[in-house]
Each structure stands twice: as structure tokens, then as C-alpha cells.
Design a protein around this motif. Structure first.
Motif, PDB file in Angstrom:
ATOM      1  N   SER A 170       0.837  -1.207   0.000  1.00 25.45           N
ATOM      2  CA  SER A 170       0.000   0.000   0.000  1.00 25.45           C
ATOM      3  C   SER A 170       0.867   1.250   0.000  1.00 25.45           C
ATOM      4  CB  SER A 170      -0.924  -0.004   1.213  1.00 25.45           C
ATOM      5  OG  SER A 170      -1.853  -1.054   1.134  1.00 25.45           O
ATOM      6  N   ALA A 171       1.904   1.262   0.848  1.00 20.59           N
ATOM      7  CA  ALA A 171       2.829   2.396   0.835  1.00 20.59           C
ATOM      8  C   ALA A 171       3.573   2.459  -0.491  1.00 20.59           C
ATOM      9  CB  ALA A 171       3.802   2.282   1.994  1.00 20.59           C
ATOM     10  N   GLY A 172       3.919   1.291  -1.033  1.00 21.91           N
ATOM     11  CA  GLY A 172       4.572   1.252  -2.335  1.00 21.91           C
ATOM     12  C   GLY A 172       3.721   1.886  -3.423  1.00 21.91           C
ATOM     13  N   LYS A 173       2.414   1.684  -3.345  1.00 21.46           N
ATOM     14  CA  LYS A 173       1.516   2.306  -4.319  1.00 21.46           C
ATOM     15  C   LYS A 173       1.532   3.825  -4.169  1.00 21.46           C
ATOM     16  CE  LYS A 173      -1.711  -1.563  -4.867  1.00 21.46           C
ATOM     17  NZ  LYS A 173      -3.095  -2.053  -4.628  1.00 21.46           N
ATOM     18  N   GLY A 174       1.675   4.287  -2.911  1.00 19.88           N
ATOM     19  CA  GLY A 174       1.761   5.723  -2.693  1.00 19.88           C
ATOM     20  C   GLY A 174       2.974   6.337  -3.365  1.00 19.88           C
ATOM     21  N   ILE A 175       4.068   5.577  -3.400  1.00 21.05           N
ATOM     22  CA  ILE A 175       5.279   6.034  -4.089  1.00 21.05           C
ATOM     23  C   ILE A 175       5.102   5.929  -5.599  1.00 21.05           C
ATOM     24  CG2 ILE A 175       7.746   5.601  -4.422  1.00 21.05           C
ATOM     25  CD1 ILE A 175       7.711   4.345  -1.570  1.00 21.05           C
ATOM     26  N   ALA A 176       4.586   4.789  -6.052  1.00 17.46           N
ATOM     27  CA  ALA A 176       4.443   4.529  -7.488  1.00 17.46           C
ATOM     28  C   ALA A 176       3.572   5.585  -8.174  1.00 17.46           C
ATOM     29  CB  ALA A 176       3.869   3.129  -7.702  1.00 17.46           C
ATOM     30  N   ALA A 177       2.603   6.134  -7.451  1.00 17.69           N
ATOM     31  CA  ALA A 177       1.707   7.124  -8.044  1.00 17.69           C
ATOM     32  C   ALA A 177       2.459   8.362  -8.521  1.00 17.69           C
ATOM     33  CB  ALA A 177       0.637   7.525  -7.035  1.00 17.69           C
ATOM     34  N   HIS A 178       3.648   8.614  -7.974  1.00 23.49           N
ATOM     35  CA  HIS A 178       4.435   9.791  -8.346  1.00 23.49           C
ATOM     36  C   HIS A 178       5.455   9.486  -9.442  1.00 23.49           C
ATOM     37  CE1 HIS A 178       2.817  12.231  -5.049  1.00 23.49           C
ATOM     38  NE2 HIS A 178       2.789  11.099  -4.381  1.00 23.49           N
ATOM     39  N   PHE A 179       5.518   8.231  -9.863  1.00 20.49           N
ATOM     40  CA  PHE A 179       6.445   7.828 -10.924  1.00 20.49           C
ATOM     41  C   PHE A 179       5.707   6.916 -11.899  1.00 20.49           C
ATOM     42  CE2 PHE A 179       8.928   8.707  -7.136  1.00 20.49           C
ATOM     43  CZ  PHE A 179       9.914   9.550  -7.615  1.00 20.49           C
ATOM     44  N   PRO A 180       4.711   7.440 -12.607  1.00 23.94           N
ATOM     45  CA  PRO A 180       3.890   6.603 -13.491  1.00 23.94           C
ATOM     46  C   PRO A 180       4.683   5.951 -14.617  1.00 23.94           C
ATOM     47  CG  PRO A 180       3.450   8.936 -13.871  1.00 23.94           C
ATOM     48  CD  PRO A 180       4.296   8.857 -12.638  1.00 23.94           C
ATOM     49  N   GLU A 181       5.845   6.484 -14.906  1.00 24.90           N
ATOM     50  CA  GLU A 181       6.654   5.898 -15.990  1.00 24.90           C
ATOM     51  C   GLU A 181       7.387   4.636 -15.550  1.00 24.90           C
ATOM     52  OE1 GLU A 181       9.376   8.447 -13.576  1.00 24.90           O
ATOM     53  OE2 GLU A 181       7.310   8.585 -14.309  1.00 24.90           O
ATOM     54  N   ARG A 182       7.427   4.371 -14.261  1.00 24.45           N
ATOM     55  CA  ARG A 182       8.121   3.200 -13.724  1.00 24.45           C
ATOM     56  C   ARG A 182       7.120   2.131 -13.322  1.00 24.45           C
ATOM     57  NH1 ARG A 182      12.920   3.712 -10.869  1.00 24.45           N
ATOM     58  NH2 ARG A 182      12.626   1.487 -10.423  1.00 24.45           N
ATOM     59  N   GLU A 183       7.355   0.900 -13.746  1.00 22.51           N
ATOM     60  CA  GLU A 183       6.485  -0.198 -13.357  1.00 22.51           C
ATOM     61  C   GLU A 183       7.095  -0.962 -12.184  1.00 22.51           C
ATOM     62  OE1 GLU A 183       5.526  -2.773 -16.563  1.00 22.51           O
ATOM     63  OE2 GLU A 183       4.615  -1.209 -17.798  1.00 22.51           O
ATOM     64  N   GLY A 184       6.243  -1.467 -11.335  1.00 18.33           N
ATOM     65  CA  GLY A 184       6.681  -2.359 -10.271  1.00 18.33           C
ATOM     66  C   GLY A 184       7.200  -1.702  -9.012  1.00 18.33           C
ATOM     67  N   LEU A 185       7.102  -0.381  -8.890  1.00 20.63           N
ATOM     68  CA  LEU A 185       7.601   0.275  -7.688  1.00 20.63           C
ATOM     69  C   LEU A 185       6.808  -0.127  -6.446  1.00 20.63           C
ATOM     70  CD1 LEU A 185       8.442   3.929  -8.824  1.00 20.63           C
ATOM     71  CD2 LEU A 185      10.020   2.043  -8.369  1.00 20.63           C
ATOM     72  N   ASP A 186       5.522  -0.431  -6.638  1.00 22.20           N
ATOM     73  CA  ASP A 186       4.708  -0.832  -5.487  1.00 22.20           C
ATOM     74  C   ASP A 186       5.216  -2.123  -4.864  1.00 22.20           C
ATOM     75  OD1 ASP A 186       3.947  -2.137  -7.858  1.00 22.20           O
ATOM     76  OD2 ASP A 186       1.947  -2.581  -7.066  1.00 22.20           O
ATOM     77  N   LEU A 187       5.729  -3.022  -5.683  1.00 23.73           N
ATOM     78  CA  LEU A 187       6.274  -4.286  -5.176  1.00 23.73           C
ATOM     79  C   LEU A 187       7.736  -4.161  -4.774  1.00 23.73           C
ATOM     80  CD1 LEU A 187       4.667  -6.764  -7.737  1.00 23.73           C
ATOM     81  CD2 LEU A 187       3.966  -6.348  -5.365  1.00 23.73           C
ATOM     82  N   LEU A 188       8.442  -3.228  -5.401  1.00 26.62           N
ATOM     83  CA  LEU A 188       9.857  -3.050  -5.075  1.00 26.62           C
ATOM     84  C   LEU A 188      10.031  -2.464  -3.673  1.00 26.62           C
ATOM     85  CD1 LEU A 188      12.828  -3.109  -5.959  1.00 26.62           C
ATOM     86  CD2 LEU A 188      12.482  -0.835  -6.968  1.00 26.62           C
ATOM     87  N   PHE A 189       9.147  -1.558  -3.291  1.00 25.73           N
ATOM     88  CA  PHE A 189       9.287  -0.909  -1.990  1.00 25.73           C
ATOM     89  C   PHE A 189       9.351  -1.903  -0.824  1.00 25.73           C
ATOM     90  CE2 PHE A 189       7.180   1.050   1.744  1.00 25.73           C
ATOM     91  CZ  PHE A 189       8.178   1.943   2.091  1.00 25.73           C
ATOM     92  N   PRO A 190       8.432  -2.860  -0.707  1.00 24.63           N
ATOM     93  CA  PRO A 190       8.529  -3.803   0.416  1.00 24.63           C
ATOM     94  C   PRO A 190       9.816  -4.619   0.408  1.00 24.63           C
ATOM     95  CG  PRO A 190       6.358  -3.918  -0.606  1.00 24.63           C
ATOM     96  CD  PRO A 190       7.221  -3.087  -1.509  1.00 24.63           C
ATOM     97  N   LYS A 191      10.401  -4.832  -0.757  1.00 22.90           N
ATOM     98  CA  LYS A 191      11.621  -5.634  -0.850  1.00 22.90           C
ATOM     99  C   LYS A 191      12.846  -4.870  -0.356  1.00 22.90           C
ATOM    100  CE  LYS A 191      10.045  -8.394  -4.791  1.00 22.90           C
ATOM    101  NZ  LYS A 191      10.287  -8.737  -6.227  1.00 22.90           N
ATOM    102  N   VAL A 192      12.946  -3.595  -0.709  1.00 24.32           N
ATOM    103  CA  VAL A 192      14.178  -2.855  -0.404  1.00 24.32           C
ATOM    104  C   VAL A 192      14.090  -2.038   0.886  1.00 24.32           C
ATOM    105  CG1 VAL A 192      14.720  -2.715  -2.870  1.00 24.32           C
ATOM    106  CG2 VAL A 192      13.590  -0.786  -1.747  1.00 24.32           C
ATOM    107  N   ALA A 193      12.863  -1.795   1.373  1.00 23.49           N
ATOM    108  CA  ALA A 193      12.708  -0.907   2.533  1.00 23.49           C
ATOM    109  C   ALA A 193      12.659  -1.651   3.861  1.00 23.49           C
ATOM    110  CB  ALA A 193      11.452  -0.053   2.372  1.00 23.49           C
ATOM    111  N   LYS A 194      12.858  -2.942   3.850  1.00 26.03           N
ATOM    112  CA  LYS A 194      12.835  -3.696   5.105  1.00 26.03           C
ATOM    113  C   LYS A 194      13.918  -3.180   6.048  1.00 26.03           C
ATOM    114  CE  LYS A 194      12.671  -8.437   6.834  1.00 26.03           C
ATOM    115  NZ  LYS A 194      12.762  -9.876   6.474  1.00 26.03           N
ATOM    116  N   ARG A 195      13.518  -2.893   7.283  1.00 27.20           N
ATOM    117  CA  ARG A 195      14.390  -2.335   8.322  1.00 27.20           C
ATOM    118  C   ARG A 195      14.887  -0.925   7.995  1.00 27.20           C
ATOM    119  NH1 ARG A 195      16.084  -7.816   8.082  1.00 27.20           N
ATOM    120  NH2 ARG A 195      15.204  -8.989   9.820  1.00 27.20           N
TER     121      ARG A 195
END
Length: 202
Positions: free
Chosen positions: A145-170
Motif C-alpha cells: 500500500s505504501a509502495g503504491k503511494g510512491i508509485a503514483a508519483h512515478f507513473p513511468e516506472r512499473e513495479g515500484l509498489d512491489l519493489l518498496f517492500p523488498k528494499v525498505a525492510k528495516r
């Protein structure tokens, strides 16, 4: 028997300590969405931030609490989201985006000067200069859900919603609840009073 059960070197105890930081920004989610907007000051009551989407003494359980049926009323230990400016920059770097604003992922407080903020242990008290106190519950696990909040500001990039949980752990900051009400403003000092720490092993 006591010596065998409780040898002196069985558990490494890290002493309690204090760190000093500063409040950089204060934000609140006053609509129906978790995204926040900057405010002049942040009042804390025992329910959290009045009017904020996460305010309340209790909350309903969700996907983070699989041990309860979804929607179970429970204590609200997630009244506030606390983030660090340097960790936001690191997550942006890992996601290969030029910025990651705290309001996109629902921050209420952005702090500076507390190294590795996301690793600050549960039960830490965040004591603010003007008297308010937060109790840290623990890390805020990154979600899509937070990843979607980021992805909304970069419509040209795909997959940011799923990338955020992977790289933002801790690196996603902390969730906390109000132990002592007060008002927090940008620029004020915050002291993190960390308790003794140890790793429990059988």
C-alpha cells in the motif's frame, strides 16, 4: 542448580542508553487516506493525533495480525509513524528514484540525528523537548500500500509498489503510541531513551 540455569555469560546484555536527535518535519493524515500533509505542529493525545486516520485507543486488526480474525478490535499501538530523513534517502537510492517524500508513505514525524532509526528497539521512549513522550512499539514493516503511494508519483516506472517492500525492510521507520500527551513542533530536540537489550535464547 542456579549457576547451571543462569550462568553469568548466558545472555549478553546491552546497557540502556540515550541518543539525542531533532524533529525535522511534522505531518498528519486528516483525510480518509494514509498519505499525510505537513502541519505547523502536531498535538498528541492518548488517542494519538486528533483527526488523523490512525488515531484511536483501539484499532481493527488486519493482515499484520494473522493471529486474530481480520477486523478484531485490539489496542492501537500504531498511532504514529516515525521516519528518518537519511533512511528515506537510502530507500530512494535502492529504488532508483530521485526522491521519496515522507508524506507519500504516511509519515507523522521525520527525525534527524538518530542513527539507524528503524533499528531502535521496542519500549524506547521518545521524549520531546516540549514534554510529549512516545513509546516505540517496533519497526513499521513496509507494505505494498505504501509502495503504491510512491508509485503514483512515478507513473513511468512499473513495479515500484512491489519493489518498496523488498528494499525498505528495516528502513521503513517505527510505529509508536502516545505515552504522555503534548505538542511537537519542528526543530525541537528529541531524546531516545533506549532500554536494556538482549537476545532471548533457550
Amino acid at each position: 542448580m542456579t549457576a547451571e540455569l543462569f550462568p553469568d555469560d548466558a545472555t549478553r546484555i546491552v546497557p540502556a542508553r540515550r541518543l539525542t536527535g531533532r524533529v525535522s518535519r511534522v505531518l498528519a493524515a486528516m483525510g480518509e487516506d494514509f498519505a499525510t500533509t505537513q502541519v505547523d505542529d502536531l498535538p498528541f493525545t492518548f488517542d494519538g493525533i486528533p483527526g488523523d486516520v490512525h488515531a484511536g485507543t483501539t484499532r481493527r486488526s488486519g493482515g499484520r495480525e494473522p493471529w486474530y480474525p481480520r477486523g478484531t478490535e485490539m489496542r492501537n499501538e500504531r498511532q504514529l509513524s516515525v521516519l528518518a530523513a537519511d533512511e528515506l534517502e537510502e530507500v530512494a537510492r535502492l529504488m532508483e528514484i530521485d526522491r521519496l517524500l515522507p508524506e507519500w508513505i504516511g509519515a507523522n514525524l521525520v527525525l534527524e540525528g538518530l542513527p539507524r532509526l528503524s533499528m531502535i528497539p521496542p519500549r524506547t521512549r521518545l521524549v520531546f523537548e516540549n514534554g510529549a513522550v512516545l513509546r516505540v512499539d517496533g519497526q513499521n514493516a513496509p507494505c505494498r500500500s505504501a509502495g503504491k503511494g510512491i508509485a503514483a508519483h512515478f507513473p513511468e516506472r512499473e513495479g515500484l509498489d512491489l519493489l518498496f517492500p523488498k528494499v525498505a525492510k528495516r528502513l521503513r521507520g517505527l510505529v509508536a503510541w502516545v505515552e504522555k500527551p503534548g505538542v511537537v513542533t519542528p526543530g525541537e530536540t528529541v531524546i531516545a531513551n533506549m532500554p536494556e537489550q538482549w537476545i532471548y535464547e533457550e
